[in-house]
Scaffold this motif. Structure first.
Motif, PDB file in Angstrom:
ATOM      1  N   LEU A  67       0.823  -1.214   0.000  1.00  0.00           N
ATOM      2  CA  LEU A  67       0.000   0.000   0.000  1.00  0.00           C
ATOM      3  C   LEU A  67       0.854   1.259   0.000  1.00  0.00           C
ATOM      4  O   LEU A  67       0.448   2.290  -0.549  1.00  0.00           O
ATOM      5  N   ASP A  72      -2.597   3.248  -5.200  1.00  0.00           N
ATOM      6  CA  ASP A  72      -3.870   2.960  -5.865  1.00  0.00           C
ATOM      7  C   ASP A  72      -4.342   1.529  -5.614  1.00  0.00           C
ATOM      8  O   ASP A  72      -5.393   1.122  -6.125  1.00  0.00           O
ATOM      9  N   THR A  74      -5.686  -1.937  -3.573  1.00  0.00           N
ATOM     10  CA  THR A  74      -6.513  -2.408  -2.457  1.00  0.00           C
ATOM     11  C   THR A  74      -6.113  -3.853  -2.178  1.00  0.00           C
ATOM     12  O   THR A  74      -5.774  -4.599  -3.098  1.00  0.00           O
ATOM     13  N   LEU A  97      -5.756   3.484   6.566  1.00  0.00           N
ATOM     14  CA  LEU A  97      -5.824   2.617   5.389  1.00  0.00           C
ATOM     15  C   LEU A  97      -6.992   1.649   5.424  1.00  0.00           C
ATOM     16  O   LEU A  97      -7.084   0.767   4.568  1.00  0.00           O
ATOM     17  N   ASP A  99      -9.976   1.718   4.535  1.00  0.00           N
ATOM     18  CA  ASP A  99     -10.826   1.632   3.351  1.00  0.00           C
ATOM     19  C   ASP A  99     -10.142   0.921   2.186  1.00  0.00           C
ATOM     20  O   ASP A  99     -10.781   0.610   1.181  1.00  0.00           O
ATOM     21  N   ARG A 100      -8.844   0.629   2.336  1.00  0.00           N
ATOM     22  CA  ARG A 100      -8.102  -0.050   1.266  1.00  0.00           C
ATOM     23  C   ARG A 100      -7.705  -1.470   1.648  1.00  0.00           C
ATOM     24  O   ARG A 100      -7.049  -2.159   0.859  1.00  0.00           O
TER      25      ARG A 100
END
Length: 285
Positions: A67, A72, A74, A97, A99-100
């Motif tokens: 990450l 970009d 996930t 992080l 949300d990823r």
């Protein structure tokens, strides 16, 4: 005193306190420096906004490096140790992080997601699948056709002697030489496109991180290694250090490969030079 029935390997690998502490000073729990991880990730570059799967993600060391390297991306991470996932989720939240990252408790073999990914990481876990080739076969359907996979694999840098095999509780067949390992990857229908052999210093630093983690577990009184457990943990430190210095140091190496799947009809062309040459000659006009 009760008879000790577990090996030092089991005592180390089965307790999250060791890895929690080692993770603090060696975030990717493989014998790799940060610069080596970045180079490997650069050679595994894939599509924009890649979907990444880390099988046996542990505390999320590879995920957080990915990450950082690919803002970009996930990631989905799977590990059967709930405490590892809990800590990795907390770190993801702390880093902003969440949300990823999708971190799941599950068995690396039985609980794989029914999804396709652009990059898969499976570092140092072939034994859970029954070997390198079964692991590659099991993970193939999860990888996009243009995807890459990062795999970590022990290799014999020289023929192991009896003492090395004894302290590792291993057999010669558990690993291959570099040449044998690359042949296994190719015979399984994958093209190795990059390989990094961990240096002796990378190995040493990783082992010292584990020794440090074990020692702090035993002596720092965090409730997991204090009191009555301290002698057992210190014994494990001694056994681990002895196995490294007098058993496998310089014999057991570690390779990290970037590999790509080959379409089934083309697999003989990467299986071996001689087979590939004969197959191509036979199929040529």
């Amino acid at each position: 005193m009760p008879q000790e029935t577990t090996t030092w390997q089991e005592r180390i690998t089965s307790n999250e306190s060791v890895w929690n502490r080692a993770h603090d000073i060696h975030p990717v729990l493989n014998p790799l420096y940060d610069e080596s991880v970045r180079r490997i990730l650069g050679r595994a570059a894939v599509a924009d906004a890649p979907r990444v799967l880390d099988v046996g993600c542990g505390l999320g060391g590879w995920i957080f490096k990915i990450l950082e390297f690919r803002p970009d991306a996930t990631c989905v991470g799977i590990d059967m140790e709930a405490s590892f996932i809990e800590r990795a989720r907390a770190e993801a939240e702390q880093r902003g992080l969440s949300d990823r990252v999708d971190l799941r408790v599950g068995d690396a073999v039985r609980d794989l997601p029914d999804e396709r990914f652009d990059l898969i990481v499976c570092a140092g876990l072939p034994e859970a699948f029954g070997g390198l080739e079964p692991m590659l076969e099991k993970l193939r359907p999860l990888l996009s056709p243009q995807g890459r996979m990062i795999i970590g694999q022990g290799i014999w840098e020289r023929e192991p002697d009896e003492e090395c095999l004894r302290v590792l509780d291993a057999s010669r067949e558990d690993h291959g030489s570099l040449e044998e390992t690359i042949d296994s990857i190719a015979h399984a229908g994958w093209a190795p496109v990059y390989g990094h052999k961990s240096t002796e210093q990378e190995w040493d630093d990783f082992v010292w991180a584990c020794v440090d983690g074990l020692t702090r577990w035993a002596l720092d009184g965090d409730g997991a290694g204090a009191g009555a457990e301290t002698p057992r943990v210190l014994l494990a430190v001694s056994e681990y250090r002895h196995a490294w210095l007098n058993g496998y140091r310089g014999t057991l190496g570690y390779m990290t490969f970037v590999v790509r799947p080959i379409p089934r009809t083309w697999q003989p062309l990467v299986a071996s030079y001689e087979l590939a040459r004969r197959t191509w000659t036979a199929s040529s006009p």
